[in-house]
Design an enzyme around this catalytic site. Structure first.
Site, short mmCIF file in Angstrom:
data_model
loop_
_atom_site.label_atom_id
_atom_site.label_comp_id
_atom_site.label_asym_id
_atom_site.label_seq_id
_atom_site.Cartn_x
_atom_site.Cartn_y
_atom_site.Cartn_z
N CYS A 100 32.06 39.14 36.97
CA CYS A 100 31.49 40.49 37.03
C CYS A 100 31.81 41.26 35.74
O CYS A 100 30.97 41.98 35.21
CB CYS A 100 32.03 41.22 38.26
SG CYS A 100 31.33 42.85 38.46
N CYS A 200 34.18 42.38 43.45
CA CYS A 200 33.82 43.41 42.49
C CYS A 200 32.58 44.17 42.96
O CYS A 200 31.49 43.62 42.97
CB CYS A 200 33.56 42.66 41.19
SG CYS A 200 32.84 43.59 39.91
#
Length: 395
Positions: A100, A200
């Site tokens: 991410c 995330c």
């Protein structure tokens, strides 16, 4: 006046990052990333993005900075979620948080920020950046955060020099209690907010349910391998060279059904990962069972009793060349070179003494002490002192 876009997540860390930058005289813009819509697989109310974006908005209003939400859910699905499904299907265990940062926050998001005329992008990560000069050129260092308990440099282990050049980490010199204190003094709504857990920007996900969207359940067997199985007492062959010795140490044990006993059934080997204890639902053993190997081809999970089972431990891992990443490109090893480092194979693991060995086809990382549950698809990161030099995907 330099312009900084802050990734406001609705948590205390990014709130204080924005506050500090404003105090330092930057022109600050707050941007909230919306990365996920599918509430069916998140555990209800654990991390609803609506509440987070609302908190981010309130922080921006309090600080008097412009604020907007950007919807990156399409890119997130493509680059993170689909990648996760593919990796689990292959029997590997990906790390979505590392990805991410590399793919979303410091790529897609960073490009949006730069299009808004930003000089820098800032996040609430507990890590630091230094810039030194090597042969007359600036080189950026990624350094551990001052708070040992919270150091998040591991999650940024895939960043490039270009990404680091535009990154700011305003809270890297602070500890978590200091960050909360600053937030309370500045009267920010996030001062007491609990840290978000889970993927995330997705929140807490029930992983098997999440994976079942794409990966169909498939019944297979759970086999227990005894700690004194013959496979652990094989004689070590003689090696022609160091590379063949390392290759031998890095390979996985090739278990078969005859090495152990069938204990139970499972619903799909691709839902499990090495070192996993929960979710096996097997009772009646003296010590808890741990996953020591998964075979997604044959749909078998191999387990062993207790966290000291010999099947959990290995000293050496391998990284394919295409997966070797150096933040410090100037320190990249050439074939035949080696380097002593400190390394970790998971977030918050204490750094371990290790040696990197670079060969034509890839790099071996050999630890001084055997490591538990070295897992394919996860990232190994290596340091020199406080500085993170590079990382790679365990293959």
């Amino acid at each position: 006046m330099q312009r900084v876009v802050v990734g406001l997540s609705g948590g205390v860390d990014s709130s204080v990052a924005a506050y500090l930058l404003k105090e330092q005289g930057y022109e600050v813009i707050g941007l909230f990333m919306k990365n996920w819509h599918d509430d069916t697989v998140t555990i209800s109310n654990e991390c609803p993005w609506l509440e987070d974006s609302n908190d981010a908005l309130l922080v921006a209003e309090k600080l008097g900075i412009p604020f907007q939400t950007v919807d990156l859910s399409e890119q997130y699905k493509e680059r993170i979620v689909d990648y996760m499904f593919n990796e689990y299907e292959k029997g590997r265990t990906p790390n979505p948080d590392v990805l991410c940062n590399r793919e979303i926050k410091f790529d897609v998001f960073m490009k949006i920020a730069l299009s808004l005329g930003a000089d820098f992008v800032a996040t609430g990560h507990y890590c630091r950046k230094n810039t030194i000069e090597v042969e007359g050129k600036p080189v950026h260092q990624l350094v551990a955060g001052k708070d040992n308990n919270k150091d998040q440099s591991y999650f940024l282990c895939q960043l490039s020099q270009e990404q680091l050049s535009k990154a700011l980490f305003p809270i890297g010199e602070l500890t978590k209690p200091e960050v909360r204190e600053i937030a309370a003094k500045a009267d920010l709504i996030t001062a007491e907010k609990k840290d978000s857990q889970g993927l995330c920007f997705i929140g807490k996900v029930r992983l098997p349910e999440f994976l079942q969207q794409k990966l169909q359940p498939k019944e297979g067997v759970i086999i227990e391998i005894p700690a004194d199985a013959a496979i652990y007492n094989q004689s070590i062959p003689r090696f022609e060279n160091l590379e063949s010795e390392l290759a031998y140490e890095a390979q996985n044990k090739d278990y078969s059904n005859s090495d152990g006993i069938v204990k139970a059934k499972h619903q799909g080997a691709h839902y499990f990962t090495k070192g996993q204890r929960k979710g096996l639902n097997v009772g009646g053993t003296k010590e808890p069972l741990f996953v020591i190997e998964t075979d997604v081809e044959k749909n078998i999970i191999y387990t062993g009793q207790g966290n000291n089972h010999p099947g959990l431990f290995k000293k050496t891992l391998f990284i394919q060349n295409s997966e070797v990443h150096w933040i410090r490109e100037d320190l990249r090893l050439k074939s035949g070179e080696s380097k002593e480092v400190l390394a970790r194979i998971r977030y918050r693991q204490p750094l371990q003494k290790a040696t990197l060995y670079q060969f034509d086809n890839g790099m071996y990382v050999r630890f001084e002490e055997p490591q538990s549950a070295i897992t394919e698809g996860q990232f190994v990161a290596w340091h020199e002192g406080d500085e993170l030099l590079g990382s790679g995907v365990i293959s």
